[in-house]
Design an enzyme around this catalytic site. Structure first.
Site, PDB file in Angstrom:
ATOM      1  N   ASN A 189       0.861  -1.175   0.000  1.00  0.00           N
ATOM      2  CA  ASN A 189       0.000   0.000   0.000  1.00  0.00           C
ATOM      3  C   ASN A 189       0.896   1.223   0.000  1.00  0.00           C
ATOM      4  OD1 ASN A 189      -2.432  -1.489   0.226  1.00  0.00           O
ATOM      5  ND2 ASN A 189      -2.107  -1.707   2.425  1.00  0.00           N
ATOM      6  N   HIS A 200       8.187   4.574   5.709  1.00  0.00           N
ATOM      7  CA  HIS A 200       9.385   3.832   5.340  1.00  0.00           C
ATOM      8  C   HIS A 200       9.018   2.868   4.197  1.00  0.00           C
ATOM      9  CE1 HIS A 200      13.426   2.275   6.881  1.00  0.00           C
ATOM     10  NE2 HIS A 200      13.155   1.537   5.807  1.00  0.00           N
ATOM     11  N   HIS A 202       8.079  -0.042   2.240  1.00  0.00           N
ATOM     12  CA  HIS A 202       7.836  -1.414   2.684  1.00  0.00           C
ATOM     13  C   HIS A 202       6.574  -1.966   2.033  1.00  0.00           C
ATOM     14  CE1 HIS A 202       4.881   0.609   5.259  1.00  0.00           C
ATOM     15  NE2 HIS A 202       4.351  -0.567   5.534  1.00  0.00           N
ATOM     16  N   GLN A 204       3.963  -5.868   2.481  1.00  0.00           N
ATOM     17  CA  GLN A 204       3.554  -6.879   3.452  1.00  0.00           C
ATOM     18  C   GLN A 204       3.298  -8.201   2.737  1.00  0.00           C
ATOM     19  OE1 GLN A 204       0.692  -5.504   6.571  1.00  0.00           O
ATOM     20  NE2 GLN A 204       0.609  -3.615   5.378  1.00  0.00           N
TER      21      GLN A 204
END
Length: 364
Positions: A189, A200, A202, A204
């Site tokens: 997202n 930051h 990233h 998932q």
């Protein structure tokens, strides 16, 4: 505290990918990936995991499941750069999720998971009303930290780093399916419009105990003979955006979001684990290329939802791996909202024809 080193067996030709696997005192795993062994010292201070109560409940009218995880209500929300939980843990600095002073790419078990863990029941049972079908939410949630730097994106990472990310995804697919997951979904997202609370860079990974409705229907379509590869060959001139090493970025003619783009190998592959070195290189290139095109087209960092759609466990027949970008903008200053019609009926209203979107992005 378990601390192990491992070499991946699916590294690209001429390269070695190393994984360091640390199990923290609270039982959560941290894995570091890089092209060289990681020998950094483990920090003394570590964040502890939160509650893991979770439950699935079935919706009898929609005929699908929802997961209930009350422990996520108090998850980290827009911390300052100084309190970034995805940064390295520096000597004398704040405690973070990654207990090392340096790393290339890291994956760790989420502190506030939607699932209670693979292979075990919920730590705390929930109480559902009579007549509501329930099931244990025994999946797993992981956070994928692309870089130790606190800013950046798939567009700014080097292609080599994006290739490392693809191999880390492959590693997690293999382990999570081997551990009993029914469906594994890596995703990202991006942007506050999507609801991002940690800036930051990233993504998932969710490992589901069931096959959710969307991949279940896709598996049925592929098993029934739907041939995406044949259509991609026909679509590439009108709907294609870019092509690299046997991988195509294209706007699907049935897109549900304005400027939706998919990235997929031209040959049918069940998942990224089936792609050859050239395809992985092309795939890694296009992940950055498409993100850069979004930012250039909208003149700003484009918020989007990105998801990798690989075959569910036991559903490989005919499956064609795709990676799908759903941008949350229909113009630079207008958000594409999923409001009453979309939410109530599942019928999307699309403001931009996919062929026009593909033409606009090809020009960039």
């Amino acid at each position: 505290m378990d601390d192990r080193q491992h070499i991946l067996d699916h590294a690209p030709r001429g390269k070695t990918i190393h994984r360091r696997h640390l199990t923290k005192p609270d039982g959560r795993d941290v894995m570091l990936y890089g092209y060289a062994p990681h020998h950094g010292t483990v920090a003394d201070n570590m964040l502890d995991g939160g509650p893991k109560e979770a439950e699935l409940r079935y919706h009898p009218l929609r005929q699908d499941w929802s997961v209930y995880a009350s422990g996520r209500q108090n998850r980290t929300f827009k911390p300052s750069a100084a309190d970034d939980p995805l940064a390295p843990t520096l000597p004398g600095g704040n405690t973070t999720e990654i207990p090392f002073a340096d790393f290339d790419l890291a994956i760790f078990e989420n502190r506030f998971p939607s699932f209670s863990g693979l292979g075990r029941n919920s730590a705390q049972e929930m109480t559902a009303p009579d007549g509501v079908q329930t099931a244990p939410a025994t999946g797993r949630c992981e956070v994928v930290v692309y870089t130790k730097e606190g800013s950046g994106s798939l567009a700014t990472l080097s292609r080599e780093r994006r290739e490392l990310l693809v191999h880390a995804w492959i590693d997690r697919y293999r382990e999570l399916y081997a551990a009993g997951a029914a469906y594994v979904l890596p995703f990202e997202n991006r942007g506050e419009e999507v609801g991002v609370t940690l800036h930051h860079p990233h993504g998932q990974i969710y490992a589901f105990p069931i096959i959710p409705e969307v991949p279940r229907k896709a598996a049925d379509a592929f098993a029934g003979g739907y041939n995406l590869a044949a259509h991609m060959q026909k679509w590439q001139d009108t709907y294609g955006v870019a092509r690299q090493s046997g991988v195509l970025a294209f706007a699907p003619p049935f897109a549900r979001f304005p400027y939706e783009i998919w990235v997929a190998p031209m040959q049918r592959r069940a998942g990224p684990w089936d792609m050859d070195d050239a395809e992985i290189t092309g795939f890694a290139h296009l992940l950055g290329d498409v993100t850069r095109r979004y930012d250039a087209f909208f003149g700003r960092e484009c918020p989007y939802m990105l998801s990798l759609h690989a075959a569910p466990a036991g559903k490989h027949v005919g499956w064609h791996f795709t990676t799908q970008f759903y941008p949350l903008l229909r113009s630079a200053d207008k958000v594409k909202y999923l409001a009453s019609v979309e939410q109530s009926t599942g019928l999307f209203t699309v403001d931009v024809a996919p062929e026009d979107a593909a033409k606009a992005f090809r020009k960039l």
